[in-house]
Design a protein around this motif. Sequence first.
Motif, PDB file in Angstrom:
ATOM      1  N   HIS A   1       0.826  -1.209   0.000  1.00 16.89           N
ATOM      2  CA  HIS A   1       0.000   0.000   0.000  1.00 16.89           C
ATOM      3  C   HIS A   1       0.866   1.268   0.000  1.00 16.89           C
ATOM      4  O   HIS A   1       0.455   2.292  -0.517  1.00 16.89           O
ATOM      5  CB  HIS A   1      -0.945   0.014   1.214  1.00 16.89           C
ATOM      6  CG  HIS A   1      -0.269  -0.206   2.518  1.00 16.89           C
ATOM      7  ND1 HIS A   1      -0.038  -1.452   3.032  1.00 16.89           N
ATOM      8  CD2 HIS A   1       0.245   0.668   3.429  1.00 16.89           C
ATOM      9  CE1 HIS A   1       0.559  -1.361   4.210  1.00 16.89           C
ATOM     10  NE2 HIS A   1       0.750  -0.068   4.473  1.00 16.89           N
ATOM     11  N   GLU A   2       2.079   1.181   0.559  1.00 24.45           N
ATOM     12  CA  GLU A   2       2.977   2.339   0.491  1.00 24.45           C
ATOM     13  C   GLU A   2       3.455   2.565  -0.935  1.00 24.45           C
ATOM     14  O   GLU A   2       3.549   3.701  -1.405  1.00 24.45           O
ATOM     15  CB  GLU A   2       4.167   2.114   1.428  1.00 24.45           C
ATOM     16  CG  GLU A   2       3.785   2.053   2.899  1.00 24.45           C
ATOM     17  CD  GLU A   2       4.953   1.671   3.799  1.00 24.45           C
ATOM     18  OE1 GLU A   2       4.757   1.671   5.028  1.00 24.45           O
ATOM     19  OE2 GLU A   2       6.043   1.380   3.257  1.00 24.45           O
ATOM     20  N   VAL A   3       3.747   1.456  -1.638  1.00 24.02           N
ATOM     21  CA  VAL A   3       4.149   1.582  -3.045  1.00 24.02           C
ATOM     22  C   VAL A   3       3.009   2.160  -3.877  1.00 24.02           C
ATOM     23  O   VAL A   3       3.218   3.013  -4.746  1.00 24.02           O
ATOM     24  CB  VAL A   3       4.584   0.208  -3.602  1.00 24.02           C
ATOM     25  CG1 VAL A   3       4.881   0.298  -5.096  1.00 24.02           C
ATOM     26  CG2 VAL A   3       5.802  -0.297  -2.855  1.00 24.02           C
ATOM     27  N   LEU A   4       1.793   1.692  -3.587  1.00 28.29           N
ATOM     28  CA  LEU A   4       0.651   2.221  -4.336  1.00 28.29           C
ATOM     29  C   LEU A   4       0.476   3.723  -4.097  1.00 28.29           C
ATOM     30  O   LEU A   4       0.182   4.474  -5.034  1.00 28.29           O
ATOM     31  CB  LEU A   4      -0.618   1.461  -3.922  1.00 28.29           C
ATOM     32  CG  LEU A   4      -0.678  -0.020  -4.341  1.00 28.29           C
ATOM     33  CD1 LEU A   4      -1.948  -0.674  -3.808  1.00 28.29           C
ATOM     34  CD2 LEU A   4      -0.615  -0.142  -5.863  1.00 28.29           C
ATOM     35  N   LEU A   5       0.622   4.143  -2.850  1.00 27.04           N
ATOM     36  CA  LEU A   5       0.512   5.587  -2.574  1.00 27.04           C
ATOM     37  C   LEU A   5       1.595   6.379  -3.295  1.00 27.04           C
ATOM     38  O   LEU A   5       1.327   7.454  -3.852  1.00 27.04           O
ATOM     39  CB  LEU A   5       0.605   5.828  -1.061  1.00 27.04           C
ATOM     40  CG  LEU A   5      -0.669   5.653  -0.242  1.00 27.04           C
ATOM     41  CD1 LEU A   5      -0.381   5.859   1.242  1.00 27.04           C
ATOM     42  CD2 LEU A   5      -1.735   6.629  -0.702  1.00 27.04           C
TER      43      LEU A   5
ATOM     44  N   CYS B   1      -2.835  11.970  -0.813  1.00 24.29           N
ATOM     45  CA  CYS B   1      -1.935  10.826  -0.675  1.00 24.29           C
ATOM     46  C   CYS B   1      -0.872  11.083   0.394  1.00 24.29           C
ATOM     47  O   CYS B   1      -0.505  10.173   1.160  1.00 24.29           O
ATOM     48  CB  CYS B   1      -1.272  10.520  -2.027  1.00 24.29           C
ATOM     49  SG  CYS B   1      -2.410   9.844  -3.266  1.00 24.29           S
ATOM     50  N   VAL B   2      -0.370  12.304   0.461  1.00 26.93           N
ATOM     51  CA  VAL B   2       0.582  12.652   1.520  1.00 26.93           C
ATOM     52  C   VAL B   2      -0.076  12.496   2.886  1.00 26.93           C
ATOM     53  O   VAL B   2       0.532  11.993   3.852  1.00 26.93           O
ATOM     54  CB  VAL B   2       1.125  14.077   1.318  1.00 26.93           C
ATOM     55  CG1 VAL B   2       1.966  14.517   2.514  1.00 26.93           C
ATOM     56  CG2 VAL B   2       1.948  14.160   0.043  1.00 26.93           C
ATOM     57  N   ALA B   3      -1.333  12.926   2.996  1.00 25.07           N
ATOM     58  CA  ALA B   3      -2.059  12.738   4.254  1.00 25.07           C
ATOM     59  C   ALA B   3      -2.190  11.249   4.581  1.00 25.07           C
ATOM     60  O   ALA B   3      -2.114  10.842   5.747  1.00 25.07           O
ATOM     61  CB  ALA B   3      -3.427  13.394   4.169  1.00 25.07           C
ATOM     62  N   GLY B   4      -2.396  10.437   3.554  1.00 22.37           N
ATOM     63  CA  GLY B   4      -2.442   9.006   3.783  1.00 22.37           C
ATOM     64  C   GLY B   4      -1.140   8.463   4.331  1.00 22.37           C
ATOM     65  O   GLY B   4      -1.129   7.564   5.186  1.00 22.37           O
ATOM     66  N   ILE B   5      -0.024   8.962   3.847  1.00 25.45           N
ATOM     67  CA  ILE B   5       1.276   8.561   4.378  1.00 25.45           C
ATOM     68  C   ILE B   5       1.383   8.927   5.855  1.00 25.45           C
ATOM     69  O   ILE B   5       1.907   8.166   6.677  1.00 25.45           O
ATOM     70  CB  ILE B   5       2.402   9.196   3.556  1.00 25.45           C
ATOM     71  CG1 ILE B   5       2.407   8.612   2.135  1.00 25.45           C
ATOM     72  CG2 ILE B   5       3.762   8.987   4.211  1.00 25.45           C
ATOM     73  CD1 ILE B   5       3.436   9.258   1.220  1.00 25.45           C
TER      74      ILE B   5
ATOM     75  N   LEU C   1       3.040  10.043  -7.848  1.00 28.45           N
ATOM     76  CA  LEU C   1       3.765  10.323  -9.088  1.00 28.45           C
ATOM     77  C   LEU C   1       2.806  10.486 -10.258  1.00 28.45           C
ATOM     78  O   LEU C   1       2.962  11.394 -11.088  1.00 28.45           O
ATOM     79  CB  LEU C   1       4.758   9.205  -9.365  1.00 28.45           C
ATOM     80  CG  LEU C   1       5.950   9.087  -8.409  1.00 28.45           C
ATOM     81  CD1 LEU C   1       6.786   7.863  -8.741  1.00 28.45           C
ATOM     82  CD2 LEU C   1       6.812  10.349  -8.485  1.00 28.45           C
ATOM     83  N   ALA C   2       1.823   9.617 -10.321  1.00 25.93           N
ATOM     84  CA  ALA C   2       0.867   9.723 -11.425  1.00 25.93           C
ATOM     85  C   ALA C   2       0.088  11.025 -11.361  1.00 25.93           C
ATOM     86  O   ALA C   2      -0.125  11.702 -12.387  1.00 25.93           O
ATOM     87  CB  ALA C   2      -0.083   8.510 -11.378  1.00 25.93           C
ATOM     88  N   ALA C   3      -0.344  11.399 -10.138  1.00 24.83           N
ATOM     89  CA  ALA C   3      -1.087  12.664  -9.999  1.00 24.83           C
ATOM     90  C   ALA C   3      -0.213  13.856 -10.369  1.00 24.83           C
ATOM     91  O   ALA C   3      -0.692  14.835 -10.967  1.00 24.83           O
ATOM     92  CB  ALA C   3      -1.602  12.790  -8.566  1.00 24.83           C
ATOM     93  N   ALA C   4       1.061  13.810 -10.010  1.00 20.08           N
ATOM     94  CA  ALA C   4       1.950  14.913 -10.363  1.00 20.08           C
ATOM     95  C   ALA C   4       2.099  15.038 -11.876  1.00 20.08           C
ATOM     96  O   ALA C   4       2.084  16.146 -12.438  1.00 20.08           O
ATOM     97  CB  ALA C   4       3.316  14.698  -9.709  1.00 20.08           C
TER      98      ALA C   4
END
Length: 808
Positions: A605-609, A639-643, A614-617
């Motif tokens: 799940h960390e790799v997915l985030l 996604c950063v908040a998810g991290i 990267l995709a969103a950027a």
Amino acid sequence: MLLWLLAILIAAAVAPTVNRVVGSMDGVTLGGWVLAAVPAGVFIALLTLWPSVVNQQDVSVFVDWVPALNLAVSLRLDGLSLLFGLMVTGIGALILVYAGAYLRGDDRLGRLWMLLLLFMAAMLGLVLADNLLTLFIFWELTSITSYLLIGFNSDRPESRASALQALLVTGGGGLVLLPGLILLGLAGNSFEISALLTSAEQIREHSFYLPMLVLILVGAFTKSAQFPFHFWLPNAMAAPTPISAYLHSATMVKAGVYLIARLHPILGGTAEWFWIIASVGAITMLLGAVLALRATDLKQILAYATISVLGTLTLLLGIGTEATLVAALAVLVAHACYKGGLFMVAGAIDHSVHQRDVRELGGLRMAMPATFAAACLAGCSMAGVLPTFGFIAKETWYESIGHVAGNGFLAASILANLGLVAAVGFVCVKPFFGRRTESTHHAHEGGPAMWGPPVVLGIAGLALGLLPTRISELLAAGSGAIAGRAVPVHLALWHGVNVTLLLSLLTLAGGGALYWILRQGQLHRLKPYFYFFEGVMQYGPSRVYHWLLRTVNQFARGQTAMLQNGYLRFYLFTMVGLTVASVWMALGGELHSHLKPMPLDVRVHEVLLACLILAAAVVAVRATTWLLAVGALGVVGYCVAGIFVLFGAPDLAMTQFVIETLTVVLFVMAFSRLPDFRRLTSVATRGRDALIAVVAGATITVLLLFAMTVRSSHPISDYYLAHSVSEAHGRNVVNVILVDFRALDTLGEITVLAIAAIGVYSLLSLRPSKQADGEGDAADGAAGSFKESSPETRHDSAAGHASQPEGA
């Protein structure tokens, strides 16, 4: 002593109010008398300590201010500081009274009193300071207040230029002085002057000795107008006469001399001390005397004569024997009395006839008898005529140099005194004798507050000459403070017929003859010597100053045009480029040894985030609509908040969620009105920006990886965990860090946000209203959205009649 400074500062604060409330009575400005009571009271308080000081019982006050920086407000009253303190407060009280008469009825009088009192407090603090850093603070305060005083007539370009010149020269000297004082404190392991006295031998043998000596002397030479920094003092005569009489005869220009005298027992007694100080003093002494004879303005003559006497004081302190130290203090006291009085005489003449050119003055002795009496008393002391104290000072001067310094310095002293005696003729004889001129035809005497202070100083110079016993005690205490040991002083008005008396008579006769030659228009005989001094000495340093000022201004304009050209992208490019370059220069060859393979402990799940970020950027960069670009940025934030959630920081995650939501909403509302910026840049520009972004991102990545490999044995996080409850009384570590441990950071961030909000509100409030439907439609069309609009909106926009969605 702290109460003395506080009293003067309070008087400065209320000076404008006193000027408005007290007013005048029978043509006398009472405010000056009221305010003069404060320095007069300090003067009396200093006199009460006279017996203790002359008996070597120093008075000291110590207040520990910033112990970590060795900064303390420590004041000490010894013979030297008592002598200077009496001059600062005694002459200061007279100047306040004189200023009230000089600027009577002027709306700026309250401001003048305030600035004079502020300068008085700074100068008194300087001479009382026993800590090097405290001394430097007061030193800089004298520079700032003197800048305001010299530029008092701020509507005149010459006043502003003179004030700036004085500030740049003396302020630049202060910047050089500071590292010298720091080196002195490091070499002596203390910043207390009284403690450094016990380490004098160690300091003189230290490897820092020569650098600290040069740095300190540069600061002293700039303040006391020594060659080659002498040129600022005559230009400072653009200030009103009360300011000139106080700053440039009795106080500010003596600050450098005081510093040399104060540090003599610590740094003196070496060959470097002797040759640097004595040589500069001798050159300045001759230079000032020669240039005084070329001037025609009363204040300019007195200014150059002051430079000559300052050179004399420097010369005597540079020689450094007991006899020359006593002579230096005698000349110092005599000069303060007669030069302050003569400046006030020049001001009284200018106030009466509005003319200071000696060629246009004459016959004033009958119209201004009290001023003439003051001029006679002060002039006789300046020329060294029996029985004034100036005569005793000159006798002591000649005798001290003749015994120890050789014929060269003695000859230079006699030549300088010839010029000073001739200058007395132009200041005290020419304006008062002869026929009245057109300028002096309507001359009249001023009030008692105008002629009283110079008469008091003139009488003081005469009384000290007739009764030198009491002043001998103080000069002995002051000389002892400079020498670091007891110095016997026995001043007397008459020592019989000897070589020194013959030299004094020769000086008077030669100076009178020189005045007669110059008065009779025989200047062409001396012109080659004058022009030599002017060309080599006067205009050389002055031209260097103006050249430096022009060069700095040209460089600043060129640098501003290049670095501050108004293009935000250039600013960002410069900051990012310099940051990247600095990081790589700092890392250098450390990368190879520190960037080692690290074990991977990554979950799916960390790799997915990370992939989603990267995709969103990429989507944000490649988006064709504002809405899609803003939404992609929102995905990055979520996604950063998810991290944050995954790594155990739910409070940060909640904050991030709220901020991202608000940011997306605001961006959608704002960006919907912006044009497509990609139309404004070329493909090459966008490629350059992409390259910069990639390089900057890679640099940050490498820097973070490098930082992860360099860990201290005690990370700051352990400190936060250990002290969160015990010191901050909070169990939420993140909150404690933000509110307590890094409270100033949080306050700064809040301040930035508040300022930004105020700026946005101001811009919205200042937005021009639509003047006409056509103008408003055109503006809306130019600011419309670009791809997210409907086909109908795009059609209307192309026709110049775009409409915005309601509420946008």
